[in-house]
Design a protein around this motif. Sequence first.
Motif, PDB file in Angstrom:
ATOM      1  N   GLY B 152       0.798  -1.230   0.000  1.00 63.87           N
ATOM      2  CA  GLY B 152       0.000   0.000   0.000  1.00 63.87           C
ATOM      3  C   GLY B 152       0.826   1.273   0.000  1.00 63.87           C
ATOM      4  O   GLY B 152       0.287   2.352  -0.264  1.00 63.87           O
ATOM      5  N   VAL B 153       2.125   1.164   0.283  1.00 64.98           N
ATOM      6  CA  VAL B 153       2.981   2.361   0.277  1.00 64.98           C
ATOM      7  C   VAL B 153       3.042   2.897  -1.155  1.00 64.98           C
ATOM      8  O   VAL B 153       3.479   2.182  -2.056  1.00 64.98           O
ATOM      9  CB  VAL B 153       4.400   2.016   0.772  1.00 64.98           C
ATOM     10  N   PRO B 154       2.595   4.157  -1.371  1.00 68.03           N
ATOM     11  CA  PRO B 154       2.434   4.619  -2.750  1.00 68.03           C
ATOM     12  C   PRO B 154       3.652   4.447  -3.652  1.00 68.03           C
ATOM     13  O   PRO B 154       3.522   3.964  -4.773  1.00 68.03           O
ATOM     14  CB  PRO B 154       2.042   6.089  -2.571  1.00 68.03           C
ATOM     15  N   PHE B 155       4.849   4.794  -3.179  1.00 69.06           N
ATOM     16  CA  PHE B 155       5.976   4.715  -4.123  1.00 69.06           C
ATOM     17  C   PHE B 155       6.352   3.264  -4.419  1.00 69.06           C
ATOM     18  O   PHE B 155       6.835   2.958  -5.499  1.00 69.06           O
ATOM     19  CB  PHE B 155       7.179   5.553  -3.679  1.00 69.06           C
ATOM     20  N   GLU B 156       6.103   2.358  -3.503  1.00 73.97           N
ATOM     21  CA  GLU B 156       6.355   0.940  -3.786  1.00 73.97           C
ATOM     22  C   GLU B 156       5.344   0.420  -4.811  1.00 73.97           C
ATOM     23  O   GLU B 156       5.702  -0.224  -5.797  1.00 73.97           O
ATOM     24  CB  GLU B 156       6.259   0.097  -2.499  1.00 73.97           C
ATOM     25  N   MET B 157       4.074   0.736  -4.558  1.00 75.85           N
ATOM     26  CA  MET B 157       3.019   0.281  -5.466  1.00 75.85           C
ATOM     27  C   MET B 157       3.252   0.808  -6.878  1.00 75.85           C
ATOM     28  O   MET B 157       3.147   0.072  -7.864  1.00 75.85           O
ATOM     29  CB  MET B 157       1.670   0.750  -4.905  1.00 75.85           C
ATOM     30  N   LYS B 158       3.581   2.112  -6.980  1.00 74.68           N
ATOM     31  CA  LYS B 158       3.767   2.710  -8.303  1.00 74.68           C
ATOM     32  C   LYS B 158       4.914   2.062  -9.066  1.00 74.68           C
ATOM     33  O   LYS B 158       4.814   1.819 -10.269  1.00 74.68           O
ATOM     34  CB  LYS B 158       4.010   4.220  -8.171  1.00 74.68           C
ATOM     35  N   ALA B 159       6.011   1.786  -8.364  1.00 75.19           N
ATOM     36  CA  ALA B 159       7.154   1.166  -9.024  1.00 75.19           C
ATOM     37  C   ALA B 159       6.795  -0.233  -9.515  1.00 75.19           C
ATOM     38  O   ALA B 159       7.130  -0.617 -10.642  1.00 75.19           O
ATOM     39  CB  ALA B 159       8.348   1.122  -8.070  1.00 75.19           C
ATOM     40  N   ILE B 160       6.091  -1.009  -8.692  1.00 73.71           N
ATOM     41  CA  ILE B 160       5.684  -2.363  -9.109  1.00 73.71           C
ATOM     42  C   ILE B 160       4.771  -2.284 -10.327  1.00 73.71           C
ATOM     43  O   ILE B 160       4.920  -3.022 -11.299  1.00 73.71           O
ATOM     44  CB  ILE B 160       4.958  -3.092  -7.946  1.00 73.71           C
ATOM     45  N   MET B 161       3.807  -1.361 -10.292  1.00 75.99           N
ATOM     46  CA  MET B 161       2.862  -1.222 -11.401  1.00 75.99           C
ATOM     47  C   MET B 161       3.600  -0.851 -12.687  1.00 75.99           C
ATOM     48  O   MET B 161       3.406  -1.481 -13.725  1.00 75.99           O
ATOM     49  CB  MET B 161       1.822  -0.136 -11.083  1.00 75.99           C
ATOM     50  N   GLU B 162       4.422   0.201 -12.599  1.00 74.36           N
ATOM     51  CA  GLU B 162       5.067   0.709 -13.811  1.00 74.36           C
ATOM     52  C   GLU B 162       6.050  -0.295 -14.410  1.00 74.36           C
ATOM     53  O   GLU B 162       6.067  -0.510 -15.617  1.00 74.36           O
ATOM     54  CB  GLU B 162       5.793   2.026 -13.512  1.00 74.36           C
ATOM     55  N   ASP B 163       6.844  -0.924 -13.529  1.00 75.57           N
ATOM     56  CA  ASP B 163       7.904  -1.806 -14.033  1.00 75.57           C
ATOM     57  C   ASP B 163       7.357  -3.149 -14.504  1.00 75.57           C
ATOM     58  O   ASP B 163       7.804  -3.676 -15.515  1.00 75.57           O
ATOM     59  CB  ASP B 163       8.953  -2.053 -12.946  1.00 75.57           C
ATOM     60  N   LEU B 164       6.425  -3.712 -13.753  1.00 77.60           N
ATOM     61  CA  LEU B 164       6.066  -5.105 -14.013  1.00 77.60           C
ATOM     62  C   LEU B 164       4.597  -5.348 -14.335  1.00 77.60           C
ATOM     63  O   LEU B 164       4.272  -6.106 -15.235  1.00 77.60           O
ATOM     64  CB  LEU B 164       6.458  -5.959 -12.785  1.00 77.60           C
ATOM     65  N   VAL B 165       3.714  -4.727 -13.584  1.00 79.01           N
ATOM     66  CA  VAL B 165       2.306  -5.114 -13.700  1.00 79.01           C
ATOM     67  C   VAL B 165       1.643  -4.533 -14.957  1.00 79.01           C
ATOM     68  O   VAL B 165       1.014  -5.270 -15.723  1.00 79.01           O
ATOM     69  CB  VAL B 165       1.524  -4.726 -12.431  1.00 79.01           C
ATOM     70  N   LEU B 166       1.785  -3.211 -15.181  1.00 77.26           N
ATOM     71  CA  LEU B 166       1.088  -2.609 -16.332  1.00 77.26           C
ATOM     72  C   LEU B 166       1.493  -3.234 -17.670  1.00 77.26           C
ATOM     73  O   LEU B 166       0.618  -3.567 -18.477  1.00 77.26           O
ATOM     74  CB  LEU B 166       1.271  -1.084 -16.336  1.00 77.26           C
ATOM     75  N   PRO B 167       2.805  -3.450 -17.903  1.00 81.25           N
ATOM     76  CA  PRO B 167       3.173  -4.112 -19.162  1.00 81.25           C
ATOM     77  C   PRO B 167       2.541  -5.508 -19.281  1.00 81.25           C
ATOM     78  O   PRO B 167       2.070  -5.903 -20.334  1.00 81.25           O
ATOM     79  CB  PRO B 167       4.703  -4.218 -19.079  1.00 81.25           C
ATOM     80  N   ARG B 168       2.518  -6.228 -18.168  1.00 77.59           N
ATOM     81  CA  ARG B 168       1.959  -7.583 -18.197  1.00 77.59           C
ATOM     82  C   ARG B 168       0.447  -7.563 -18.439  1.00 77.59           C
ATOM     83  O   ARG B 168      -0.094  -8.405 -19.158  1.00 77.59           O
ATOM     84  CB  ARG B 168       2.278  -8.260 -16.855  1.00 77.59           C
ATOM     85  N   VAL B 169      -0.223  -6.577 -17.826  1.00 82.97           N
ATOM     86  CA  VAL B 169      -1.671  -6.430 -18.008  1.00 82.97           C
ATOM     87  C   VAL B 169      -1.975  -6.132 -19.482  1.00 82.97           C
ATOM     88  O   VAL B 169      -2.864  -6.740 -20.088  1.00 82.97           O
ATOM     89  CB  VAL B 169      -2.231  -5.310 -17.104  1.00 82.97           C
ATOM     90  N   ALA B 170      -1.202  -5.204 -20.042  1.00 79.14           N
ATOM     91  CA  ALA B 170      -1.412  -4.823 -21.439  1.00 79.14           C
ATOM     92  C   ALA B 170      -1.242  -6.020 -22.363  1.00 79.14           C
ATOM     93  O   ALA B 170      -1.958  -6.166 -23.355  1.00 79.14           O
ATOM     94  CB  ALA B 170      -0.449  -3.705 -21.827  1.00 79.14           C
TER      95      ALA B 170
END
Lengths: 417, 417
Positions: B152-170
Amino acid sequence: MVRAEIITIGDEILYGQILDTNTQWISLELDKIGIKTIRKSSVGDQESEILSILEEAQHRADIVFITGGLGPTKDDLTKKVLANFFDCDMAYHPQALEDVRVFFEKRGRELSDLNRDQALLPTKAQYVQNKQGTAPGMWFEEKGTVWVSMAGVPFEMKAIMEDLVLPRVAQHFKTPTIVHKIVKVVGIGESYLSDMIQDWELSLPSHIKLAYLPSLGIVKLRLTGFGDSVTQLNQDIQQEIDRVMPLIKLYVFGYEQDELSQVIGQLLIEKGANISVAESCTGGYLAHLFTEIAGSSAYFKGGVISYANEVKIETLGVSHALLENDGAVSEACIIAMANGVREKLQSTISLATSGIAGPDGGTEEKPVGTVWIALSHAEGVITRKLQLAGTRKQIIHMTALNCLNLVRKFLLNELTQ
Amino acid sequence: MVRAEIITIGDEILYGQILDTNTQWISLELDKIGIKTIRKSSVGDQESEILSILEEAQHRADIVFITGGLGPTKDDLTKKVLANFFDCDMAYHPQALEDVRVFFEKRGRELSDLNRDQALLPTKAQYVQNKQGTAPGMWFEEKGTVWVSMAGVPFEMKAIMEDLVLPRVAQHFKTPTIVHKIVKVVGIGESYLSDMIQDWELSLPSHIKLAYLPSLGIVKLRLTGFGDSVTQLNQDIQQEIDRVMPLIKLYVFGYEQDELSQVIGQLLIEKGANISVAESCTGGYLAHLFTEIAGSSAYFKGGVISYANEVKIETLGVSHALLENDGAVSEACIIAMANGVREKLQSTISLATSGIAGPDGGTEEKPVGTVWIALSHAEGVITRKLQLAGTRKQIIHMTALNCLNLVRKFLLNELTQ
């Protein structure tokens, strides 16, 4: 324990176009009167989505707060869906119509059909006046649950809640006796503060709870007492505050609704003093923190926003040579600015700011976040160099807070320098 | 259309102790890749609450994003509940364990059992590395839905999303195409605007939706297009904007992320002009709106906050007689202030404000909300008298917006006077 649910309606929050601050505010207010928030939800401007969240909430909560979807435009569906959900018609509410009419009259504006339709409410709604806007609040007691629907515009929602809804909720649910006291601190981060007072926190009696409510640069400590007697709770909480005060005294600037700039205003009035500002990197924001307080003209004389170097020279009397040699972000410059504005505006005290708010303009020697602040008074000048982090807006805000805290400590004779 | 749901887990958000900014950020990111958020929810640190939101989400969404509840302490339950929900055990994940070990080693801190347990994951989880912290991300494909759990820590969540999750979701979903365009207007209320453009709104093609996003003094019109081709949608939306523009041209100040003061800055730069301000009732806020924009030093010279009458006299050259005869809230005074600051700070253009922001200080002749504003330029002065309503802060804000809109129109040669 009364169980509350908070629902936000609107595509603009669902898709992230606006940040929802309403639900946080509502849950904090409910917490104060002993009502427990059990779920927060956001849905979009779609009838089926709104209907299904209402049906779900009905089975979970004793009271449901709904914000948004009450605008006059076609994409706002809340009233229509509520009428459908409660199986009733819509009709013009006479008082609502009158209030909308007066609202427009006062502003010298014509009442359109769309505006008039703001007074069209589900017939099962009890009317809740919105003094700040044209979308009426509504209170329903249906399907074994209380439902409150309010405009999504934060200042309208807050006014409706504070004036009408919260008192009525407290009465309706015969909520337990709860007393809150807020102690406001500045100049220390949440985790340092928490380390500093942890022994005290662990020793709090079981009927008194502590919460940290941090915002940028300021932490509110909220003590909440649960019991039967307000007098006793006030006494118990005060005793705990007295116990912790020796540890945190240097950081405490006020209580309850106190604003930092307002506290300083009081101190200035007590000393028969007044203040002026010379702002470079804060660009008017420090003055704004003073002047947004009602009555600030009693102690705030004015200021100079010396954004361009010519203004520092012409209006504040900073020398050309100084700016050449030391630059605008320097101790020499900040001293000249603070003295200059104090003489020019003939104030007892003055504050000055000069720094690099970013995102550009930093150098290796003076990176973004390098800020000088100064306080000038009859006997001298006090300066501080700050190294701040964050966005441009955060650096501006933290610079202004540091100035306010500097003058607060100065007025309390708490400065070591 | 891929349907996403976002769930926040944690008492601190549910009770309002922290403002949730994660869900807004996630929904904006999803929007960019054409995934539609259909629901946002917050629940507390209770197993039954978490289980029930997971079960609900499963029936609604194609992908569920969960943040929070992954800390090392006992009140963080997310992993345990996920293992229960997916009917699997927990086990140390070798790569997660190695990453936690390295994380602590790099920081020269010892690895406690509590920290080691961060690598204990539901066996059905696919490990998603968290480079910024110790709580691993997780990806599940279970029960016909994709589940992503993150810190839930915003900068941790954002880094995970940007680096790994969003590309995988797309990659995982074949997403449709969504295009948003925002048109920003000032100087007209939402309901008037809606009346003005209702024929156009009703004639919009079915794949383009319109939303009104109002805030105090400004309305954003958001057009959203759904289809297959970004190029085609951009074209379709632009065509609709071109159609409505003749109706609203006078009020449109910008698009997308444009701020009013920034648009004015651009106009000033184009004309090789610059600006200064003399503020009485706005007390620094108008200058702040200019200076909060990065790069504003290119066109904003500075200002004088002439709160006290002496400052109006000494610094702006307003005459004593004028203040005696007309008062500070008068056309004569505002003209003198605007001319005074323009001469003093040698700017091409200047703005001035003087009024009664309240809540006190009003008279029958000049009630709270009476405000004069002026724009001074090489060939003359333009003045406006405003009658504003609302709180002190709202009057200050609306005065500043009126000033900005006045200078915007002046720079565009759109003023009739």
